[in-house]
Design a protein around this motif. Sequence first.
Motif, PDB file in Angstrom:
ATOM      1  N   HIS A   7      25.273  41.022  40.776  1.00 38.19           N
ATOM      2  CA  HIS A   7      25.679  40.024  39.790  1.00 38.19           C
ATOM      3  C   HIS A   7      26.737  40.597  38.840  1.00 38.19           C
ATOM      4  O   HIS A   7      27.745  39.944  38.552  1.00 38.19           O
ATOM      5  N   GLN A   8      26.526  41.800  38.373  1.00 36.50           N
ATOM      6  CA  GLN A   8      27.480  42.419  37.451  1.00 36.50           C
ATOM      7  C   GLN A   8      28.827  42.660  38.124  1.00 36.50           C
ATOM      8  O   GLN A   8      29.878  42.426  37.524  1.00 36.50           O
ATOM      9  N   LEU A   9      28.805  43.125  39.373  1.00 40.97           N
ATOM     10  CA  LEU A   9      30.049  43.359  40.095  1.00 40.97           C
ATOM     11  C   LEU A   9      30.793  42.049  40.316  1.00 40.97           C
ATOM     12  O   LEU A   9      32.000  41.962  40.048  1.00 40.97           O
ATOM     13  N   ALA A  10      30.090  41.029  40.778  1.00 40.82           N
ATOM     14  CA  ALA A  10      30.731  39.736  41.024  1.00 40.82           C
ATOM     15  C   ALA A  10      31.320  39.177  39.727  1.00 40.82           C
ATOM     16  O   ALA A  10      32.444  38.662  39.717  1.00 40.82           O
ATOM     17  N   ARG A  11      30.596  39.278  38.657  1.00 37.67           N
ATOM     18  CA  ARG A  11      31.076  38.770  37.372  1.00 37.67           C
ATOM     19  C   ARG A  11      32.317  39.541  36.909  1.00 37.67           C
ATOM     20  O   ARG A  11      33.308  38.944  36.472  1.00 37.67           O
ATOM     21  N   SER A  12      32.298  40.855  37.041  1.00 34.27           N
ATOM     22  CA  SER A  12      33.437  41.670  36.618  1.00 34.27           C
ATOM     23  C   SER A  12      34.680  41.406  37.457  1.00 34.27           C
ATOM     24  O   SER A  12      35.783  41.287  36.920  1.00 34.27           O
ATOM     25  N   VAL A  13      34.506  41.300  38.758  1.00 34.53           N
ATOM     26  CA  VAL A  13      35.635  41.019  39.644  1.00 34.53           C
ATOM     27  C   VAL A  13      36.201  39.634  39.337  1.00 34.53           C
ATOM     28  O   VAL A  13      37.425  39.457  39.270  1.00 34.53           O
ATOM     29  N   ALA A  14      35.324  38.661  39.114  1.00 31.86           N
ATOM     30  CA  ALA A  14      35.777  37.303  38.805  1.00 31.86           C
ATOM     31  C   ALA A  14      36.541  37.273  37.481  1.00 31.86           C
ATOM     32  O   ALA A  14      37.579  36.610  37.371  1.00 31.86           O
ATOM     33  N   ARG A  15      36.053  37.988  36.485  1.00 30.82           N
ATOM     34  CA  ARG A  15      36.729  38.003  35.185  1.00 30.82           C
ATOM     35  C   ARG A  15      38.096  38.681  35.284  1.00 30.82           C
ATOM     36  O   ARG A  15      39.076  38.213  34.703  1.00 30.82           O
ATOM     37  N   LEU A  16      38.173  39.797  36.023  1.00 32.95           N
ATOM     38  CA  LEU A  16      39.460  40.471  36.188  1.00 32.95           C
ATOM     39  C   LEU A  16      40.425  39.567  36.954  1.00 32.95           C
ATOM     40  O   LEU A  16      41.600  39.443  36.584  1.00 32.95           O
ATOM     41  N   ASN A  17      39.934  38.923  37.995  1.00 33.87           N
ATOM     42  CA  ASN A  17      40.779  38.011  38.764  1.00 33.87           C
ATOM     43  C   ASN A  17      41.300  36.876  37.884  1.00 33.87           C
ATOM     44  O   ASN A  17      42.481  36.528  37.933  1.00 33.87           O
ATOM     45  N   ARG A  18      40.427  36.308  37.084  1.00 31.72           N
ATOM     46  CA  ARG A  18      40.836  35.232  36.177  1.00 31.72           C
ATOM     47  C   ARG A  18      41.884  35.735  35.188  1.00 31.72           C
ATOM     48  O   ARG A  18      42.879  35.076  34.925  1.00 31.72           O
ATOM     49  N   ARG A  19      41.698  36.949  34.685  1.00 34.53           N
ATOM     50  CA  ARG A  19      42.662  37.516  33.729  1.00 34.53           C
ATOM     51  C   ARG A  19      44.013  37.773  34.394  1.00 34.53           C
ATOM     52  O   ARG A  19      45.065  37.516  33.806  1.00 34.53           O
ATOM     53  N   LEU A  20      44.002  38.261  35.608  1.00 30.47           N
ATOM     54  CA  LEU A  20      45.254  38.480  36.333  1.00 30.47           C
ATOM     55  C   LEU A  20      45.960  37.160  36.613  1.00 30.47           C
ATOM     56  O   LEU A  20      47.186  37.079  36.550  1.00 30.47           O
ATOM     57  N   ARG A  21      45.199  36.113  36.895  1.00 33.70           N
ATOM     58  CA  ARG A  21      45.789  34.791  37.124  1.00 33.70           C
ATOM     59  C   ARG A  21      46.494  34.270  35.873  1.00 33.70           C
ATOM     60  O   ARG A  21      47.463  33.532  35.964  1.00 33.70           O
ATOM     61  N   GLN A  22      45.987  34.647  34.717  1.00 32.14           N
ATOM     62  CA  GLN A  22      46.603  34.210  33.470  1.00 32.14           C
ATOM     63  C   GLN A  22      48.004  34.782  33.295  1.00 32.14           C
ATOM     64  O   GLN A  22      48.804  34.246  32.534  1.00 32.14           O
TER      65      GLN A  22
END
Length: 136
Positions: A6-21
């Motif tokens: 869960h922590q890994l998925a959440r961290s990867v998703a947050r980084l991906n979202r930030r890169l998309r920004q």
Amino acid sequence: MPTDSHQLARSVARLNRRLRQERQTDLTPTQLSVLGSILKLGPSTPSAIAAFERVQPPSITRTLTCLVDEGLAIREPHPDDGRQVLISVSDKGDAVLAEERVRRDEWLAQRLAELTTAERRTLREATALLERLAAS
């Protein structure tokens, strides 16, 4: 208590979202991903691109049509199979991908510079593991 997955998925998703920004293109994340895949694969059939992207052929057809219509990809007859077409990245598409990569990489490089040497080494090691997870 969150699990490791869960922590890994959440961290990867947050980084991906930030890169998309950091993106400044009107292309969707899917269109950018497909364009990048075509660049990586070289001239390919829609079926091969769909398999690489792990999506169904009808989904990739719509995306490819948009990319071709925008002049970011080129659709040409397959040289060996008249029933097939090959899709490749146009010069315009290559330029869009390069611009987006530079923007993303500059932002990420600045964030990485804020980390310690040991933290950057840990991320380098984790990158190989993340690639293996993504490929499986």
